[in-house]
Design a protein around this motif. Structure first.
Motif, PDB file in Angstrom:
ATOM      1  N   MET A  88       0.825  -1.219   0.000  1.00 51.84           N
ATOM      2  CA  MET A  88       0.000   0.000   0.000  1.00 51.84           C
ATOM      3  C   MET A  88       0.850   1.255   0.000  1.00 51.84           C
ATOM      4  SD  MET A  88      -3.003  -0.147  -0.508  1.00 51.84           S
ATOM      5  CE  MET A  88      -4.178   1.098  -0.035  1.00 51.84           C
ATOM      6  N   LEU A  89       1.830   1.238   0.901  1.00 54.08           N
ATOM      7  CA  LEU A  89       2.691   2.405   1.022  1.00 54.08           C
ATOM      8  C   LEU A  89       3.436   2.652  -0.287  1.00 54.08           C
ATOM      9  CD1 LEU A  89       4.631   3.583   3.974  1.00 54.08           C
ATOM     10  CD2 LEU A  89       6.033   2.989   2.030  1.00 54.08           C
ATOM     11  N   VAL A  90       3.972   1.563  -0.837  1.00 55.05           N
ATOM     12  CA  VAL A  90       4.725   1.693  -2.085  1.00 55.05           C
ATOM     13  C   VAL A  90       3.801   2.108  -3.224  1.00 55.05           C
ATOM     14  CG1 VAL A  90       6.084   0.433  -3.790  1.00 55.05           C
ATOM     15  CG2 VAL A  90       6.463   0.041  -1.350  1.00 55.05           C
ATOM     16  N   LEU A  91       2.609   1.507  -3.264  1.00 55.74           N
ATOM     17  CA  LEU A  91       1.659   1.827  -4.331  1.00 55.74           C
ATOM     18  C   LEU A  91       1.294   3.311  -4.292  1.00 55.74           C
ATOM     19  CD1 LEU A  91      -0.185   0.738  -6.606  1.00 55.74           C
ATOM     20  CD2 LEU A  91      -1.966   0.494  -4.868  1.00 55.74           C
ATOM     21  N   HIS A  92       0.958   3.791  -3.100  1.00 56.35           N
ATOM     22  CA  HIS A  92       0.587   5.207  -2.992  1.00 56.35           C
ATOM     23  C   HIS A  92       1.751   6.132  -3.336  1.00 56.35           C
ATOM     24  CE1 HIS A  92      -3.155   4.479  -0.291  1.00 56.35           C
ATOM     25  NE2 HIS A  92      -3.439   4.556  -1.581  1.00 56.35           N
ATOM     26  N   ALA A  93       2.943   5.735  -2.875  1.00 53.00           N
ATOM     27  CA  ALA A  93       4.107   6.567  -3.179  1.00 53.00           C
ATOM     28  C   ALA A  93       4.355   6.609  -4.680  1.00 53.00           C
ATOM     29  CB  ALA A  93       5.338   6.035  -2.454  1.00 53.00           C
ATOM     30  N   ALA A  94       4.173   5.465  -5.350  1.00 47.21           N
ATOM     31  CA  ALA A  94       4.376   5.415  -6.807  1.00 47.21           C
ATOM     32  C   ALA A  94       3.345   6.293  -7.509  1.00 47.21           C
ATOM     33  CB  ALA A  94       4.279   3.978  -7.294  1.00 47.21           C
ATOM     34  N   GLU A  95       2.093   6.222  -7.057  1.00 44.77           N
ATOM     35  CA  GLU A  95       1.039   7.053  -7.660  1.00 44.77           C
ATOM     36  C   GLU A  95       1.377   8.539  -7.519  1.00 44.77           C
ATOM     37  OE1 GLU A  95      -2.618   3.934  -6.581  1.00 44.77           O
ATOM     38  OE2 GLU A  95      -2.476   5.886  -5.589  1.00 44.77           O
ATOM     39  N   GLN A  96       1.704   8.898  -6.279  1.00 45.08           N
ATOM     40  CA  GLN A  96       2.015  10.314  -6.039  1.00 45.08           C
ATOM     41  C   GLN A  96       3.274  10.735  -6.790  1.00 45.08           C
ATOM     42  OE1 GLN A  96       2.211  11.235  -1.918  1.00 45.08           O
ATOM     43  NE2 GLN A  96       0.080  10.698  -1.521  1.00 45.08           N
ATOM     44  N   GLY A  97       4.259   9.835  -6.760  1.00 43.17           N
ATOM     45  CA  GLY A  97       5.516  10.146  -7.446  1.00 43.17           C
ATOM     46  C   GLY A  97       5.292  10.409  -8.923  1.00 43.17           C
ATOM     47  N   LEU A  98       4.392   9.657  -9.550  1.00 48.00           N
ATOM     48  CA  LEU A  98       4.153   9.842 -10.982  1.00 48.00           C
ATOM     49  C   LEU A  98       3.336  11.114 -11.244  1.00 48.00           C
ATOM     50  CD1 LEU A  98       3.610   6.134 -12.041  1.00 48.00           C
ATOM     51  CD2 LEU A  98       5.501   7.641 -12.690  1.00 48.00           C
ATOM     52  N   ILE A  99       2.320  11.378 -10.406  1.00 48.96           N
ATOM     53  CA  ILE A  99       1.558  12.623 -10.598  1.00 48.96           C
ATOM     54  C   ILE A  99       2.471  13.829 -10.412  1.00 48.96           C
ATOM     55  CG2 ILE A  99      -0.314  14.105  -9.826  1.00 48.96           C
ATOM     56  CD1 ILE A  99      -1.879  11.923  -8.993  1.00 48.96           C
ATOM     57  N   TYR A 100       3.170  13.836  -9.272  1.00 53.49           N
ATOM     58  CA  TYR A 100       4.087  14.953  -9.038  1.00 53.49           C
ATOM     59  C   TYR A 100       5.278  14.894  -9.992  1.00 53.49           C
ATOM     60  CZ  TYR A 100       1.578  16.548  -4.918  1.00 53.49           C
ATOM     61  OH  TYR A 100       0.625  17.062  -4.074  1.00 53.49           O
ATOM     62  N   GLY A 101       5.464  13.737 -10.629  1.00 53.65           N
ATOM     63  CA  GLY A 101       6.515  13.610 -11.644  1.00 53.65           C
ATOM     64  C   GLY A 101       6.293  14.589 -12.786  1.00 53.65           C
ATOM     65  N   LEU A 102       5.010  14.851 -13.112  1.00 48.14           N
ATOM     66  CA  LEU A 102       4.718  15.851 -14.148  1.00 48.14           C
ATOM     67  C   LEU A 102       5.281  17.203 -13.727  1.00 48.14           C
ATOM     68  CD1 LEU A 102       1.006  14.896 -14.824  1.00 48.14           C
ATOM     69  CD2 LEU A 102       2.899  14.616 -16.420  1.00 48.14           C
ATOM     70  N   MET A 103       5.106  17.496 -12.442  1.00 49.87           N
ATOM     71  CA  MET A 103       5.639  18.741 -11.903  1.00 49.87           C
ATOM     72  C   MET A 103       7.177  18.726 -11.956  1.00 49.87           C
ATOM     73  SD  MET A 103       7.133  19.924  -8.910  1.00 49.87           S
ATOM     74  CE  MET A 103       6.625  18.956  -7.503  1.00 49.87           C
ATOM     75  N   ALA A 104       7.765  17.570 -11.607  1.00 50.54           N
ATOM     76  CA  ALA A 104       9.224  17.457 -11.637  1.00 50.54           C
ATOM     77  C   ALA A 104       9.749  17.663 -13.059  1.00 50.54           C
ATOM     78  CB  ALA A 104       9.672  16.099 -11.095  1.00 50.54           C
ATOM     79  N   LEU A 105       9.004  17.174 -14.063  1.00 54.44           N
ATOM     80  CA  LEU A 105       9.403  17.394 -15.456  1.00 54.44           C
ATOM     81  C   LEU A 105       9.422  18.891 -15.764  1.00 54.44           C
ATOM     82  CD1 LEU A 105       7.398  14.630 -17.387  1.00 54.44           C
ATOM     83  CD2 LEU A 105       9.862  14.689 -16.937  1.00 54.44           C
ATOM     84  N   GLY A 106       8.405  19.587 -15.262  1.00 57.89           N
ATOM     85  CA  GLY A 106       8.348  21.036 -15.454  1.00 57.89           C
ATOM     86  C   GLY A 106       9.526  21.739 -14.798  1.00 57.89           C
ATOM     87  N   VAL A 107       9.854  21.313 -13.586  1.00 60.27           N
ATOM     88  CA  VAL A 107      10.978  21.927 -12.874  1.00 60.27           C
ATOM     89  C   VAL A 107      12.297  21.593 -13.572  1.00 60.27           C
ATOM     90  CG1 VAL A 107      12.282  21.903 -10.706  1.00 60.27           C
ATOM     91  CG2 VAL A 107       9.792  22.024 -10.664  1.00 60.27           C
ATOM     92  N   TYR A 108      12.405  20.366 -14.084  1.00 60.85           N
ATOM     93  CA  TYR A 108      13.597  19.996 -14.861  1.00 60.85           C
ATOM     94  C   TYR A 108      13.747  20.946 -16.056  1.00 60.85           C
ATOM     95  CZ  TYR A 108      16.163  17.599 -18.553  1.00 60.85           C
ATOM     96  OH  TYR A 108      17.013  17.332 -19.579  1.00 60.85           O
ATOM     97  N   LEU A 109      12.617  21.202 -16.723  1.00 57.28           N
ATOM     98  CA  LEU A 109      12.649  22.059 -17.912  1.00 57.28           C
ATOM     99  C   LEU A 109      13.118  23.476 -17.564  1.00 57.28           C
ATOM    100  CD1 LEU A 109      12.087  22.339 -20.910  1.00 57.28           C
ATOM    101  CD2 LEU A 109       9.687  22.732 -20.389  1.00 57.28           C
ATOM    102  N   SER A 110      12.592  24.054 -16.483  1.00 56.39           N
ATOM    103  CA  SER A 110      12.991  25.431 -16.160  1.00 56.39           C
ATOM    104  C   SER A 110      14.386  25.483 -15.530  1.00 56.39           C
ATOM    105  CB  SER A 110      11.947  26.090 -15.251  1.00 56.39           C
ATOM    106  OG  SER A 110      11.814  25.363 -14.046  1.00 56.39           O
TER     107      SER A 110
END
Ligand SMILES: Nc1ncnc2c1ncn2[C@@H]1O[C@H](COP(=O)(O)OP(=O)(O)OP(=O)(O)O)[C@@H](O)[C@H]1O
Ligand SMILES: [Mg+2]
Lengths: 281, 294
Positions: free
Chosen positions: B1-23
Motif C-alpha cells: 500500500m505504502l509503495v503503491l501510494h508513493a508510486a502514484e504520487q511520485g508519478l503525478i508529481y513527476g509531471l511537476m518534476a518534469l516542469g521543474v527539470y525544464l525550467s
C-alpha cells in the motif's frame, strides 16, 4: 557595398567621465573585402564590431548592411547578415550539446520549426561541412562540445559562423585565447573558408604580422578613429616596423605598443627591436 | 500500500518534476512561480469539474492556465527585465490571490466527482486497485515522451541552447527571450497539469497546496540525477520521474516510521529542504573534504 559605417560616434559614461569609444568613424567594406583591424587597447575595435552587430546603438551616425539601414535593428535581426566569432571559444557554442547539434542549429538563421533537429540528410550535410576542417571532428559528431579542446571548439565556432554564408563575418581576436599551434590552425582554417566562400570579413587582431599577412585591407584604429586604411598594394609593401613607427607617430606609448605586439615569435622581438631603435634615435 | 501510494504520487508529481527539470536544468532559469501554478491547475480543474465539465478537459484547462502563468513570468523576466527569481515570486504571489478568486473559497471538495484518472483507467479496463497507478503512469509517460521528442526538435534544441548560451541563440538570428517565454509556458503547463491531476486524485483543491512545490520538484530532479547520473536527454527526463517516485517513497517512509525518531508531518518541509541543501552543497563539501579551497 556590403558594410557602410557612416559618421558613427559612440560614447560611454564611466562615472562622471565620458569615454569616446568611436568618434565620427567612417568605414566601407566592398563585397569580398577581407580587412584586418589593429589598434592599441581601448582603441575602439570591439566597440566598432558591437555597433555593427547591434549590441550597441551609436549616439550618432548610421550603419548600413547590404544596402539596408540597420541602425535601429536588434542583434538577432542583423544576425541574418552577420556571422560572428568572439575571442573566448566558450562563447560561440552550446557546451552541453553535441557537435552535430551545434552545427544543425547554425545551419540556418531565424525561425525554428517543430521538426526534428537532426535528420539523416542534415547529418550528411553536417558531416561534409565538419570534415572540411580536417580535424577529425566528423568522427566525433555525437560528442558534447564541452569535451573538445579550445582549438577544436574555436574551429567549430568559425564553421558555425559561416555555415549560412553570411554577408559579413566579424572576428574579434578569435585566435588570441589559443596556444600558438592551435591559433595558427584556426587562422589557416579561417583564411581558407573565407576564401572559398568569398566572405566579406572584418578581423580584429593584436598581432601586426597577422594583420599584414592576412586579407586585402588593413585598418589601424586609434582613440575611436581610423588612422590608417591600407589597400592591397600598400599592404604588401608595409612591414611590422612601419606599423610600429605609425603607432608611435599617433602617440601610442611604447608600453602600450608592447602590449599590442605581444604576439608569438617574431612580433614581440620586433617590437623590442623597434624600441631599441627608438632609444638609439 | 505504502509503495503503491508513493508510486502514484511520485508519478503525478513527476509531471511537476518534469516542469521543474525544464525550467531549472534546460533553461537554467530558477522559476519559483510553480508554487502558485500547481494550485492554479488544481483550482481551475476543480471549479470546472464542479460546473460539470469533463474531467479530462478540466485537466487540460489546468495545464493551459499554468502555461499562461508561465508566460507571465517569462514576460516579466524578459520584456520587463525583472530578475528571474523575483519574476517567479511576483507571479506566485499574484496567483495566490487569483487562486482564491477562482475557487471563491480556500478549498474545494471534489469527493465523489468524476476524475480523469478513473475515467482513463476504466476505459482501459484496469483492475480497481491499480486504476490510479495505471492512469497516472500513462499521463507521466506520455508527458515525458512528448517532452523528450520536443527537446529533439529545432524549437526544443534552441530552447536548450538558450539555457547554455543565450548569446549564441541571438547570433543565430532568433530572440532568446521568446524561447525563454515558451519554455516557461511549457514548464508551468506541466505543473498546472500536475496540480489538476493532484486535485482529482486526492479529491480536493486547496489554496495552500502549492507551498514547497519548488523544493519538492528540485529534490526530485536532484535525487534522480544522483541515482541515474544521466548523460543523455532520455536519461535526464527519466531521472526526473524516477527521482519523483523515490522522493515520495522516502517521504512516506519518513512519515510512517519517522514517528519512532520523533518526526511529525510538520517536519516534512524541513527534511525536504535539508535533502535539497545537502545535494546542492555536495560538490562544495566534497571539495572542502579534499582540501581544495573555492
Ligand atoms: N560597455 C562599456 N561600458 C563602458 N565603457 C566601455 C564599454 N565598452 C567599451 N568601453 C570603453 O570604450 C573604449 C574602447 O573599448 P574597446 O573595447 O572597443 O577597445 P578595443 O580596441 O577592443 O581594446 P582591446 O584591444 O583591449 O580589446 C575603452 O576605453 C573602453 O573602456
Ligand atoms: Mg577588444
Amino acid at each position: 557595398m556590403i558594410l557602410e559605417v557612416l559618421k558613427v560616434t559612440k560614447t560611454f559614461a564611466l562615472g562622471a567621465e565620458r569615454v569616446v569609444a568611436l568618434e565620427d568613424l567612417d568605414l566601407f567594406l566592398d563585397e569580398g573585402d577581407f580587412a584586418t583591424v589593429i589598434g592599441s587597447n581601448g582603441a575602439g575595435k570591439t566597440t566598432l564590431l558591437n555597433v555593427i552587430a547591434g549590441h550597441y546603438r551609436p549616439d550618432r551616425g548610421r550603419v548600413r548592411l547590404a544596402g539596408q539601414d540597420v541602425t535601429r535593428w536588434p542583434v538577432h535581426r542583423r544576425a541574418y547578415f552577420i556571422g560572428r566569432v568572439f575571442q573566448d571559444p566558450l562563447q560561440g557554442t552550446a557546451a552541453h550539446m553535441t557537435v552535430a547539434e551545434n552545427l544543425a542549429l547554425a545551419r540556418k538563421k531565424g525561425a525554428r520549426a517543430l521538426v526534428p533537429l537532426l535528420t539523416a540528410r542534415r547529418r550528411r550535410f553536417i558531416m561534409e561541412a565538419v570534415a572540411s576542417l580536417e580535424m577529425g571532428l566528423e568522427r566525433r559528431l555525437s560528442e558534447k562540445v564541452a569535451h573538445l579542446s579550445g582549438g577544436e571548439r574555436q574551429a567549430l565556432t568559425v564553421l558555425m559562423a559561416i555555415l549560412t554564408r553570411p554577408k559579413l563575418l566579424l572576428l574579434d581576436e578569435h585566435t588570441a585565447a589559443l596556444d600558438p599551434a592551435n591559433a595558427e590552425k584556426v587562422l589557416v582554417i579561417t583564411e581558407r573558408l573565407v576564401a572559398e566562400q568569398q566572405l566579406t570579413t572584418l578581423m580584429v587582431t593584436h598581432r601586426m604580422d597577422q594583420a599584414l599577412a592576412v586579407g586585402n585591407r588593413l585598418i589601424m584604429m586609434h582613440k575611436g578613429r581610423i588612422v590608417l586604411d591600407l589597400g592591397e598594394q600598400e599592404k604588401r609593401r608595409f612591414r611590422v616596423e612601419d606599423l610600429v613607427g605609425l603607432f608611435r607617430k599617433v602617440g601610442v606609448s611604447d608600453d602600450a605598443l608592447l602590449l599590442t605586439a605581444n604576439g608569438e615569435g617574431g612580433i614581440g622581438t620586433m617590437a623590442e627591436e623597434a624600441k631599441k631603435q627608438a632609444h638609439l634615435l | 500500500m505504502l509503495v503503491l501510494h508513493a508510486a502514484e504520487q511520485g508519478l503525478i508529481y513527476g509531471l511537476m518534476a518534469l516542469g521543474v527539470y525544464l525550467s531549472f536544468r534546460v533553461l537554467a532559469f530558477p522559476d519559483l512561480s510553480v508554487d502558485g501554478t500547481l494550485p492554479l491547475g488544481a483550482a481551475v480543474a476543480g471549479i470546472l469539474i464542479l460546473r460539470g465539465v469533463h474531467p479530462l478537459w478540466a485537466g487540460l484547462a489546468g495545464a493551459g492556465a499554468g502555461a499562461l502563468a508561465g508566460t507571465l513570468t517569462g514576460v516579466l523576466a524578459t520584456r520587463l527585465r525583472i530578475p528571474g527569481l523575483l519574476a517567479g515570486v511576483l507571479t506566485m504571489i499574484m496567483l495566490y490571490s487569483l487562486n482564491l478568486r477562482i475557487m471563491g473559497r480556500p478549498n474545494l471538495s471534489l469527493l465523489g466527482k468524476p476524475s480523469a484518472l478513473v475515467y482513463l483507467a476504466q476505459g482501459l479496463g484496469t483492475p480497481r486497485a491499480y486504476e490510479n497507478l495505471v492512469a497516472v503512469g500513462i499521463f507521466a509517460l506520455v508527458a515525458a515522451g512528448l517532452l523528450l521528442l520536443f527537446l529533439h526538435t529545432e524549437v526544443g534544441a534552441t530552447l536548450r541552447a538558450v539555457g547554455q548560451n543565450p548569446e549564441l541563440v541571438r547570433t543565430l538570428g532568433t530572440n532568446p527571450h521568446n524561447f525563454l517565454i515558451l519554455g516557461l509556458a511549457l514548464s508551468n503547463g506541466l505543473v498546472g497539469l500536475a496540480g489538476a491531476l493532484v486535485a482529482q486524485y486526492s479529491g480536493f483543491a486547496d489554496v495552500g497546496m502549492g507551498v514547497g512545490t519548488i523544493i519538492a520538484g528540485l529534490a526530485s530532479v536532484i535525487v534522480g540525477e544522483i541515482l541515474l547520473r544521466p548523460q543523455s536527454l532520455l536519461a535526464a527526463v527519466a531521472a526526473a520521474l524516477v527521482g519523483s517516485v523515490v522522493y515520495r517513497l522516502a517521504i512516506s517512509v519518513a512519515l510512517r516510521y519517522g514517528a519512532v525518531l520523533g518526526f511529525t508531518a510538520s517536519d516534512l518541509r524541513l527534511l525536504t529542504a535539508l535533502v535539497v541543501l545537502g545535494a546542492l552543497a555536495a560538490p562544495a563539501l566534497r571539495a572542502a573534504w579534499k582540501g581544495e579551497t573555492p
